[in-house]
Design an enzyme around this catalytic site. Structure first.
Site, PDB file in Angstrom:
ATOM      1  N   ASN A 209      42.760  36.036  31.975  1.00 49.58           N
ATOM      2  CA  ASN A 209      42.003  35.038  32.756  1.00 49.58           C
ATOM      3  C   ASN A 209      40.740  34.605  32.027  1.00 49.58           C
ATOM      4  O   ASN A 209      40.370  33.435  32.063  1.00 49.58           O
ATOM      5  CB  ASN A 209      41.674  35.586  34.146  1.00 49.58           C
ATOM      6  CG  ASN A 209      42.856  35.491  35.088  1.00 49.58           C
ATOM      7  OD1 ASN A 209      43.205  34.406  35.552  1.00 49.58           O
ATOM      8  ND2 ASN A 209      43.507  36.620  35.345  1.00 49.58           N
TER       9      ASN A 209
ATOM     10  N   GLY B  29      42.181  40.593  29.892  1.00 47.24           N
ATOM     11  CA  GLY B  29      41.366  39.393  29.757  1.00 47.24           C
ATOM     12  C   GLY B  29      42.136  38.095  29.591  1.00 47.24           C
ATOM     13  O   GLY B  29      41.614  37.144  29.008  1.00 47.24           O
TER      14      GLY B  29
ATOM     15  N   GLU C 155      47.234  31.799  38.361  1.00 46.81           N
ATOM     16  CA  GLU C 155      45.894  32.315  38.034  1.00 46.81           C
ATOM     17  C   GLU C 155      45.192  31.542  36.920  1.00 46.81           C
ATOM     18  O   GLU C 155      44.015  31.182  37.047  1.00 46.81           O
ATOM     19  CB  GLU C 155      45.981  33.792  37.623  1.00 46.81           C
ATOM     20  CG  GLU C 155      46.395  34.700  38.753  1.00 46.81           C
ATOM     21  CD  GLU C 155      46.299  36.166  38.364  1.00 46.81           C
ATOM     22  OE1 GLU C 155      45.305  36.568  37.761  1.00 46.81           O
ATOM     23  OE2 GLU C 155      47.256  36.901  38.656  1.00 46.81           O
TER      24      GLU C 155
ATOM     25  N   LEU D 218      37.616  45.500  38.068  1.00 40.00           N
ATOM     26  CA  LEU D 218      38.163  46.469  39.012  1.00 40.00           C
ATOM     27  C   LEU D 218      37.133  47.229  39.831  1.00 40.00           C
ATOM     28  O   LEU D 218      37.499  48.020  40.701  1.00 40.00           O
ATOM     29  CB  LEU D 218      39.055  47.482  38.266  1.00 40.00           C
ATOM     30  CG  LEU D 218      40.325  46.888  37.654  1.00 40.00           C
ATOM     31  CD1 LEU D 218      41.132  47.962  36.953  1.00 40.00           C
ATOM     32  CD2 LEU D 218      41.172  46.208  38.724  1.00 40.00           C
TER      33      LEU D 218
ATOM     34  N   HIS E  47      42.326  36.762  42.735  1.00 45.81           N
ATOM     35  CA  HIS E  47      43.176  37.851  43.244  1.00 45.81           C
ATOM     36  C   HIS E  47      44.638  37.403  43.193  1.00 45.81           C
ATOM     37  O   HIS E  47      44.949  36.282  43.606  1.00 45.81           O
ATOM     38  CB  HIS E  47      42.777  38.217  44.679  1.00 45.81           C
ATOM     39  CG  HIS E  47      43.608  39.344  45.204  1.00 45.81           C
ATOM     40  ND1 HIS E  47      43.404  40.656  44.817  1.00 45.81           N
ATOM     41  CD2 HIS E  47      44.685  39.354  46.023  1.00 45.81           C
ATOM     42  CE1 HIS E  47      44.304  41.420  45.396  1.00 45.81           C
ATOM     43  NE2 HIS E  47      45.092  40.657  46.131  1.00 45.81           N
TER      44      HIS E  47
ATOM     45  N   ASN F 198      36.000  35.382  42.497  1.00 42.47           N
ATOM     46  CA  ASN F 198      36.983  36.385  42.068  1.00 42.47           C
ATOM     47  C   ASN F 198      38.370  35.766  42.124  1.00 42.47           C
ATOM     48  O   ASN F 198      38.649  34.921  42.967  1.00 42.47           O
ATOM     49  CB  ASN F 198      36.915  37.581  43.031  1.00 42.47           C
ATOM     50  CG  ASN F 198      37.935  38.664  42.690  1.00 42.47           C
ATOM     51  OD1 ASN F 198      38.074  39.057  41.525  1.00 42.47           O
ATOM     52  ND2 ASN F 198      38.659  39.158  43.685  1.00 42.47           N
TER      53      ASN F 198
HETATM   54  C1  GRF Z   1      44.822  39.519  37.241  1.00 39.98           C
HETATM   55  O1  GRF Z   1      46.085  39.591  37.850  1.00 39.98           O
HETATM   56  C2  GRF Z   1      43.768  39.236  38.276  1.00 39.98           C
HETATM   57  O2  GRF Z   1      44.210  38.410  39.298  1.00 39.98           O
HETATM   58  C3  GRF Z   1      43.500  40.605  38.821  1.00 39.98           C
HETATM   59  O3  GRF Z   1      43.556  41.456  37.690  1.00 39.98           O
HETATM   60  C4  GRF Z   1      44.408  40.874  36.697  1.00 39.98           C
HETATM   61  C5  GRF Z   1      43.603  40.780  35.442  1.00 39.98           C
HETATM   62  O4  GRF Z   1      44.297  40.271  34.359  1.00 39.98           O
HETATM   63  N1  GRF Z   1      42.271  40.632  39.580  1.00 39.98           N
HETATM   64  P1  GRF Z   1      43.556  39.842  33.030  1.00 39.98           P
HETATM   65  O5  GRF Z   1      42.649  40.983  32.613  1.00 39.98           O
HETATM   66  O6  GRF Z   1      42.787  38.586  33.302  1.00 39.98           O
HETATM   67  O7  GRF Z   1      44.657  39.628  32.034  1.00 39.98           O
END
Ligand code: GRF
Length: 226
Positions: free
Chosen positions: A33, A31, A200, A110, A129, A127
């Site tokens: 992000n 988490g 990100e 996921l 990526h 999303n």
């Molecule tokens: C990130 O690298 C995102 O781009 C990908 O999964 C990862 C998740 O990281 N889809 P987090 O759970 O936000 O730390």
């Protein structure tokens, strides 16, 4: 086991400004992000945005703790809790509709969303990526894998992409991309961390800000910044 486990003990923080955009964030892991979005709400960059629900596809992930720590209602809705995939998809959609979510944010989620969900939130799901789409993306490219493949291929730049979600993996219209240099001594883990830090955590809140201000217009596959 209850199919939908909710933790609504904490009340979402009330805002002084009127909420203009209700966010529902889907997670599966750490988490970071999600945290980047929370930070940008707290520092005022995402004024008018409120996370009204955080939903994890897995129990016990740290993203759920981040939600709890910030007083955001959270739930775990896992495929394992349902006999049929249709029931899972329906429960997920009902949860988001009940929470009156305006924008769905996949932040390290996921699972694949069901067709009904994507239709119900057409052009309202984004999303993040960890690669420059269309490289190193699609089914199976999750977690550390895009970074491993980028290093194996020998690319000199990689990065991150925020895109709208359609019915396939990582194929929807691209909103924002940012490049990150690959260093000679990078490992998949060091590259993963730098892509998060340099791309990100900046791109995902920025895409939400643009959406919340009505600045993203779709013209076929192209996203025009208004
Ligand atoms: C990130 O690298 C995102 O781009 C990908 O999964 C990862 C998740 O990281 N889809 P987090 O759970 O936000 O730390």
């Amino acid at each position: 086991m209850a199919a939908v486990r909710s933790d609504s003990a904490g009340k979402a923080k009330r805002k002084d400004v009127a909420t203009v955009l209700r966010l529902g964030v889907l997670v599966s892991g750490g988490g970071t992000n999600l945290q980047a979005i929370i930070n940008k709400i707290n520092d005022g960059t995402l004024e008018g945005c409120e996370i009204v629900t955080v939903v994890s596809s897995r129990p016990g992930v740290y993203a759920l703790e981040r939600a709890r720590d910030n007083g955001i209602p959270s739930a775990c809705i896992s495929k394992k809790g349902f006999h049929a995939i249709e029931d899972y998809n329906r429960a997920l959609l009902e949860h988001f509709q009940k929470a009156e979510v305006d924008l769905v944010v996949l932040a390290g989620y996921l699972s694949m969303l069901g067709e009904d969900f994507v239709k119900a939130y057409k052009d309202k799901i984004i999303n993040i990526h960890p690669s420059l789409i269309p490289s190193f993306c699609g089914r199976g490219y999750y977690g550390i894998i895009p970074h491993q493949k980028a290093l194996e291929y020998g690319v000199k730049v990689t990065g991150a992409t925020v895109h709208f979600v359609d019915f396939e993996y990582d194929t929807g219209p691209i909103i924002l991309q940012k490049a990150v240099k690959v260093l000679d001594d990078d490992t998949p883990e060091s590259l993963q961390l730098r892509v998060m830090q340099e791309a990100e955590w900046e791109l995902l809140p920025e895409a939400i800000r643009l959406f919340s201000q009505g600045k993203l217009k779709l013209d076929g596959r192209k996203v025009i910044r208004g």
